[in-house]
Enzyme design. Structure first.
Site, PDB file in Angstrom:
ATOM      1  N   THR A 187       0.789  -1.222   0.000  1.00  0.00           N
ATOM      2  CA  THR A 187       0.000   0.000   0.000  1.00  0.00           C
ATOM      3  C   THR A 187       0.825   1.279   0.000  1.00  0.00           C
ATOM      4  OG1 THR A 187      -1.578  -1.141   1.413  1.00  0.00           O
ATOM      5  CG2 THR A 187      -1.909   1.187   1.114  1.00  0.00           C
ATOM      6  N   ARG A 215     -11.618 -10.593  -1.754  1.00  0.00           N
ATOM      7  CA  ARG A 215     -11.265  -9.895  -0.504  1.00  0.00           C
ATOM      8  C   ARG A 215     -10.963  -8.426  -0.798  1.00  0.00           C
ATOM      9  NH1 ARG A 215      -6.542  -6.848   1.431  1.00  0.00           N
ATOM     10  NH2 ARG A 215      -6.393  -7.154   3.672  1.00  0.00           N
ATOM     11  N   VAL A 216     -11.518  -7.558   0.007  1.00  0.00           N
ATOM     12  CA  VAL A 216     -11.221  -6.127  -0.085  1.00  0.00           C
ATOM     13  C   VAL A 216     -10.580  -5.706   1.229  1.00  0.00           C
ATOM     14  CG1 VAL A 216     -12.274  -3.831  -0.181  1.00  0.00           C
ATOM     15  CG2 VAL A 216     -13.040  -5.608  -1.752  1.00  0.00           C
ATOM     16  N   GLY A 217      -9.511  -4.922   1.137  1.00  0.00           N
ATOM     17  CA  GLY A 217      -8.814  -4.484   2.347  1.00  0.00           C
ATOM     18  C   GLY A 217      -9.285  -3.122   2.813  1.00  0.00           C
ATOM     19  N   ASP A 218      -8.454  -2.486   3.591  1.00  0.00           N
ATOM     20  CA  ASP A 218      -8.788  -1.178   4.167  1.00  0.00           C
ATOM     21  C   ASP A 218      -8.634  -0.028   3.173  1.00  0.00           C
ATOM     22  OD1 ASP A 218      -6.014  -1.815   4.211  1.00  0.00           O
ATOM     23  OD2 ASP A 218      -5.634  -0.128   5.548  1.00  0.00           O
ATOM     24  N   THR A 238      -1.267   1.600   6.324  1.00  0.00           N
ATOM     25  CA  THR A 238      -0.725   0.473   5.581  1.00  0.00           C
ATOM     26  C   THR A 238      -0.673  -0.721   6.525  1.00  0.00           C
ATOM     27  OG1 THR A 238       1.166  -0.301   4.295  1.00  0.00           O
ATOM     28  CG2 THR A 238       1.659   1.127   6.150  1.00  0.00           C
ATOM     29  N   GLY A 239      -0.528  -1.891   5.947  1.00  0.00           N
ATOM     30  CA  GLY A 239      -0.425  -3.084   6.780  1.00  0.00           C
ATOM     31  C   GLY A 239      -1.611  -3.997   6.575  1.00  0.00           C
ATOM     32  N   GLY A 241      -4.901  -4.946   6.472  1.00  0.00           N
ATOM     33  CA  GLY A 241      -6.048  -4.050   6.403  1.00  0.00           C
ATOM     34  C   GLY A 241      -7.216  -4.425   7.292  1.00  0.00           C
TER      35      GLY A 241
HETATM   36  N1  GLY Z   1      -3.435  -2.435   3.574  1.00  0.00           N
HETATM   37  C1  GLY Z   1      -3.740  -3.087   2.394  1.00  0.00           C
HETATM   38  C2  GLY Z   1      -4.580  -4.254   2.515  1.00  0.00           C
HETATM   39  O1  GLY Z   1      -4.730  -4.819   3.585  1.00  0.00           O
HETATM   40  O2  GLY Z   1      -5.131  -4.654   1.527  1.00  0.00           O
END
Ligand code: GLY
Length: 327
Positions: A187, A215-218, A238-239, A241
């Site tokens: 990210t 899957r969708v992240g943050d 970042t990290g 999510g």
């Molecule tokens: N921070 C990016 C994700 O978890 O997709």
């Protein structure tokens, strides 16, 4: 906005407390003392120096912060060596690259896209959603249809390297390899203040490598991986999510800055929430970068080795972030 005297008193008290803490713990509170007057851009991870520089160049040429952060993030989306953003980003468990992005401007406008296939510049797509529709977020097939209708190019985003990495992972049948580390960055999150003192921010990612398809992240979630309030400041995440989403990290950070906490203290509070949620000590990483309206920035991560870039009149450099704990 002028920060009230009360807020400044609070900030000084908190910063002072931070300095005292840093004398008794290995973590240093750098953010409280990094202050830039004028143009500034900050981003997650040390591999984004080209992005902060591009953003800063555009700010210097008089571009507004929205144009500058979009162009800066596009640099990362174009970079095939960055395996967690755009072209060359590692795919999901089915070998498909799916991208997430979000963007916010100084008027509180926001746009985002999630689980987008075969479109490289998802930061621009998020901007188009923000500026040409009444919506904030488009996902999957709908986002792609919107992209194609708006002249975005469809292309294969897998590179030889990312395909080979996926084939190797698949061959080994390793179940979980999603720890974010210096060698597995994820990210780009970027914030900038322009000549008019206006802040914008953006985030772009291919998400966790080998994630479940869908899957969708943050990153596309406004308030989780990105929040900007031009009266206060902004934050990016970042990290892993899932942990950022579960604690609404960036909204929390901006609200804490509004209360008078320094950017670094605000990031640390958000990291404390993640640490509290992580009761079983899962092997995760989360990092936040925050930028206050007056040009003070700060960063904090759960574990060591998170880094950030800062470009201002003093140059374009990467720094190690303060961190909450060691293992
Ligand atoms: N921070 C990016 C994700 O978890 O997709």
């Amino acid at each position: 906005m002028k920060i009230s005297r009360r807020s400044f008193v609070r900030t000084s008290a908190v910063a002072g407390a931070g300095l005292l803490m840093s004398q008794s713990t290995p973590q240093k509170l750098f953010g409280s003392i990094v202050k830039s007057s004028g143009l500034i851009t900050v981003s997650t991870w040390e591999n984004t120096l080209k992005s902060t520089w591009r953003t800063f160049e555009l700010l210097q040429s008089g571009k507004n912060s929205l144009d500058a952060i979009e162009a800066g993030i596009m640099v990362a989306e174009d970079d095939p060596t960055n395996t967690t953003v755009g072209y060359g980003g590692f795919p999901d468990e089915d070998g498909i690259v799916t991208l997430d992005a979000s963007i916010m401007d100084w008027n509180g406008n926001a746009g985002s896209v999630a689980a987008v296939e075969n479109i490289r510049h998802v930061i621009s797509l998020a901007r188009s959603v923000m500026q040409t529709t009444k919506h904030v977020m488009l996902v999957g097939e709908g986002a792609k249809k919107f992209a194609l209708a708006n002249n975005f190019k469809e292309e294969d985003l897998l590179t030889e390297k990312s395909r080979a990495a996926w084939e190797e992972w698949k061959g080994k049948n390793i179940k979980n390899n999603n720890r974010v580390s210096p060698n597995n960055h994820d990210t780009i999150g970027l914030l900038a203040i322009d000549r008019d003192g206006n802040m914008s921010g953006g985030v772009s990612t291919s998400g966790m490598a080998w994630k479940i398809h869908g899957r969708v992240g943050d990153s596309p979630i406004i308030g989780a991986a990105l929040f900007v309030d031009n009266e206060v400041g902004g934050a990016v995440a970042t990290g892993n999510g899932e942990w950022v989403m579960r604690s609404c990290g960036c909204f929390l950070i901006v609200e804490k800055m509004r209360e008078g906490y320094s950017p670094e203290e605000a990031c640390k509070i958000a990291i404390e929430r993640v640490n509290k949620l992580n009761k079983n000590g899962e092997d995760i990483q989360v990092g936040y970068v925050a930028l206050r309206k007056d040009g003070v920035m700060g960063a904090h991560s759960l574990y060591p080795d998170f880094s950030y870039c800062l470009a201002d009149k003093n140059g374009n450099k990467s720094y190690k972030s303060a961190f909450y704990r060691t293992k």
